[in-house]
Design an enzyme around this catalytic site. Sequence first.
Site, PDB file in Angstrom:
ATOM      1  N   ALA A  94      39.484  46.270  38.175  1.00 11.71           N
ATOM      2  CA  ALA A  94      40.544  45.359  38.588  1.00 11.71           C
ATOM      3  C   ALA A  94      41.842  46.142  38.781  1.00 11.71           C
ATOM      4  O   ALA A  94      41.985  47.269  38.306  1.00 11.71           O
ATOM      5  CB  ALA A  94      40.737  44.271  37.532  1.00 11.71           C
TER       6      ALA A  94
ATOM      7  N   GLY B  33      35.650  45.440  36.972  1.00 12.03           N
ATOM      8  CA  GLY B  33      35.433  44.414  37.984  1.00 12.03           C
ATOM      9  C   GLY B  33      34.495  44.860  39.077  1.00 12.03           C
ATOM     10  O   GLY B  33      33.789  44.042  39.678  1.00 12.03           O
TER      11      GLY B  33
ATOM     12  N   GLU C 237      31.129  44.177  37.739  1.00 14.33           N
ATOM     13  CA  GLU C 237      30.908  42.736  37.756  1.00 14.33           C
ATOM     14  C   GLU C 237      30.627  42.237  39.173  1.00 14.33           C
ATOM     15  O   GLU C 237      29.781  41.366  39.380  1.00 14.33           O
ATOM     16  CB  GLU C 237      32.126  42.027  37.157  1.00 14.33           C
TER      17      GLU C 237
ATOM     18  N   GLU D  37      36.500  48.087  29.994  1.00 11.32           N
ATOM     19  CA  GLU D  37      37.686  47.287  29.688  1.00 11.32           C
ATOM     20  C   GLU D  37      38.180  47.464  28.254  1.00 11.32           C
ATOM     21  O   GLU D  37      39.371  47.347  27.978  1.00 11.32           O
ATOM     22  CB  GLU D  37      37.397  45.798  29.948  1.00 11.32           C
TER      23      GLU D  37
END
Length: 257
Positions: A65, A108, A111, A131
């Site tokens: 992210a 991300g 994901e 993370e």
Amino acid sequence: MTSRYINLSSEGEVGILTLNRPHVLNALNRELMLELVTELERMEQDDAIKAIVLTGSEQAFAAGADIKEMADESAISMLLKRQFAVWDRIDGITKPIIAAVSGYVLGGGCELMMSCDLVVASDTARIGQPEIKLGVMPGAGGTQRLTKAIGLRKAMELLLTGDTMTAEEALRCGLINKVAPVEMYFREALKLAQRIAVQPPLSVRLIKQAVRKAQDHPLAEGLDYERHCFHLLFASDDQKEGMNAFLEKRTPQFRGK
């Protein structure tokens, strides 16, 4: 809508979406995710597109992210932004999405890869959910999808250490489908998408939905759904065409009807 961070192309019946924020290793900000989902939904409605390939660059599928976008946020501001609503829309895409990943596939990016249906990775891919090293945790499905894909123990190890996996390790764990040399991974993903694109579209759609159902529902409920879909396909022209072509020893011509 003009896409700023997504490059669009196609080869035959396969739509291709390429993440394009190279200066930040394709970090996923809100604008990119909105553009991505908008284009996925557009391809969902395009009858000429039968399968979708989602890719990035050789250096990075997506390195995570966009931390600059989140660093100063509060719990309430993050809640009110409803940033994961965009991610939830990916689950509504009924056409198969094949991820072609290389380089950094982190946070991300991992994901997003796991939101796809099939994955072809280059031999340079490094895959993980780091993370925890930022004082947070996955929020777009990392703890849930990773655990279902590779099992509780291995997922716990990766999530709690922030370690990454090589493509070969991910293949052995069942997280991805295939590893290819970096110069070939995209072509291999495209070939896989093209093999799926020639199949009967209604069967592809219902098989994808049934397999997804298997992840989230008890066996008895999944079996009931599978049988419902099986019976439903006997109302399609493609079922008649497929079986008649088999009996007549010819190539079927599926129309998605």
